[in-house]
Design an enzyme around this catalytic site. Structure first.
Site, PDB file in Angstrom:
ATOM      1  CD  GLU A   1      -5.027  -0.486 -10.814  1.00 30.32           C
ATOM      2  OE1 GLU A   1      -5.087   0.697 -10.603  1.00 30.32           O
ATOM      3  OE2 GLU A   1      -4.520  -1.429 -10.338  1.00 30.32           O
TER       4      GLU A   1
ATOM      5  CG  HIS B   1      -6.182   2.263  -7.541  1.00 30.00           C
ATOM      6  ND1 HIS B   1      -4.859   1.625  -7.592  1.00 30.00           N
ATOM      7  CD2 HIS B   1      -6.277   1.934  -6.248  1.00 30.00           C
ATOM      8  CE1 HIS B   1      -4.241   1.197  -6.621  1.00 30.00           C
ATOM      9  NE2 HIS B   1      -5.150   1.531  -5.565  1.00 30.00           N
TER      10      HIS B   1
ATOM     11  CG  ASP C   1      -2.977   3.524 -10.448  1.00 32.07           C
ATOM     12  OD1 ASP C   1      -3.747   3.777  -9.271  1.00 32.07           O
ATOM     13  OD2 ASP C   1      -3.172   2.548 -11.120  1.00 32.07           O
TER      14      ASP C   1
ATOM     15  CG  ASP D   1     -10.514  -3.697  -3.073  1.00 35.22           C
ATOM     16  OD1 ASP D   1     -10.572  -3.689  -1.872  1.00 35.22           O
ATOM     17  OD2 ASP D   1      -9.990  -2.692  -3.443  1.00 35.22           O
TER      18      ASP D   1
HETATM   19  C1  F6R Z   1      -8.048  -1.139  -0.876  1.00 36.09           C
HETATM   20  C2  F6R Z   1      -8.416  -0.402  -1.979  1.00 36.09           C
HETATM   21  C3  F6R Z   1      -7.311   0.190  -2.726  1.00 36.09           C
HETATM   22  C4  F6R Z   1      -6.652   1.541  -1.641  1.00 36.09           C
HETATM   23  C5  F6R Z   1      -5.330   2.090  -2.240  1.00 36.09           C
HETATM   24  C6  F6R Z   1      -4.572   2.748  -1.250  1.00 36.09           C
HETATM   25  O1  F6R Z   1      -9.450  -1.883  -0.179  1.00 36.09           O
HETATM   26  O2  F6R Z   1      -9.256  -0.490  -2.310  1.00 36.09           O
HETATM   27  O3  F6R Z   1      -7.980   1.312  -3.383  1.00 36.09           O
HETATM   28  O4  F6R Z   1      -7.237   2.117  -0.896  1.00 36.09           O
HETATM   29  O5  F6R Z   1      -4.589   1.161  -3.168  1.00 36.09           O
HETATM   30  O6  F6R Z   1      -3.776   1.801  -0.423  1.00 36.09           O
HETATM   31  P1  F6R Z   1      -3.097   2.424   0.821  1.00 36.09           P
HETATM   32  O7  F6R Z   1      -3.809   2.688   1.645  1.00 36.09           O
HETATM   33  O8  F6R Z   1      -2.071   1.224   1.183  1.00 36.09           O
HETATM   34  O9  F6R Z   1      -2.061   3.253   0.174  1.00 36.09           O
END
Ligand code: F6R
Length: 240
Positions: A143, A138, A136, A67
């Site tokens: 989402e 994701h 959440d 992403d």
């Molecule tokens: C990042 C991504 C997100 C993160 C998620 C957890 O490329 O796709 O899904 O993996 O938001 O983020 P952290 O690792 O910062 O807790």
């Protein structure tokens, strides 16, 4: 799902890097699906150490990221392209033109999404997809929603995601409200999936995703339907 719990962020990161390194060694021209955020930083540090000390080479592989924030240029310090260059690509022998992150400043984001899926298809999907998990549930930036979105798409980030990611920006107001994300189809097309979840705050959402109902209200729950998923949980976490 194979589930393993680690007592520290460092030991989880070493195990995650070892799994990726095994694939790189067995198939040097592999496709690595990569993630950003704080969870994989230790994994990337360990891969860099293996490159420097053990000769692990990225010279023939291709990477494709999950992403990117809509509106952020790759030179922006909070863009995911910048993150990948900083934490991994500039520190190993990978060819930058073999690394793919959605373009956050594409003039036609819908066309960028279509082109990203075409690239993923041409690559044959990832040999391994590294994932973190959001508060959440994701994965990528898929989402919670009424249905799963299969294709790469532009997404409105949930308020909880914006708040969680505000720690990387000077203020929450600076966090982009939209992103381009690989869809659930691209993620599920990976031959192998490695989800890393460091920090006890992730335990409840992780448990719900692994053992609760499969629902687009908790996107990571779809992983229950993938034949080769490994989940690494660690009690501790290194901030940010
Ligand atoms: C990042 C991504 C997100 C993160 C998620 C957890 O490329 O796709 O899904 O993996 O938001 O983020 P952290 O690792 O910062 O807790």
């Amino acid at each position: 799902m194979n589930y393993q719990s680690f007592s520290s962020y460092a030991s989880m990161s070493r195990a995650a890097a070892a799994m990726i390194a095994d694939i790189l060694r067995a198939k040097p021209e592999c496709v690595l699906g990569l993630a950003t955020g704080s969870s994989p930083i230790g994994t990337y540090d360990e891969l860099v150490r293996m490159h420097r000390e053990e000769g692990l080479s990225f010279a023939h592989c291709t990477t494709i990221n999950l992403d990117e924030y809509l509106g952020l240029d790759g030179a922006h310090p909070q863009s995911y392209r910048f993150f990948m260059n900083e934490h991994l690509f500039s520190r190993v022998d990978i060819r930058l033109d073999h690394t793919f992150v959605p373009c956050g400043t594409a003039s036609d984001p819908a066309a960028e999404c279509l082109a990203y899926d075409a690239r993923l298809k041409a690559l044959g999907g990832a040999d391994i997809q590294l994932l973190g998990i959001g508060p959440d549930g994701h994965i990528g930036f898929n989402e919670p929603a009424d249905s799963f979105t299969v294709a790469t798409h532009v997404v409105d980030l949930a308020p909880s995601t914006i708040n969680a990611n505000a720690r990387f920006f000077d203020s929450a107001a600076e966090v982009p409200h939209q992103a381009l994300t690989m869809g659930m189809g691209g993620i599920m097309a990976a031959k192998k999936i490695l989800l890393i979840a460091p920090g006890s705050s992730k335990k409840a959402v992780l448990d719900a995703a692994m053992t609760g109902p499969v629902t687009p209200r908790l996107p990571a729950s779809l992983l229950q339907l993938h034949p080769d998923v490994t989940v690494f949980f660690a009690e501790g976490h290194t901030s940010p």
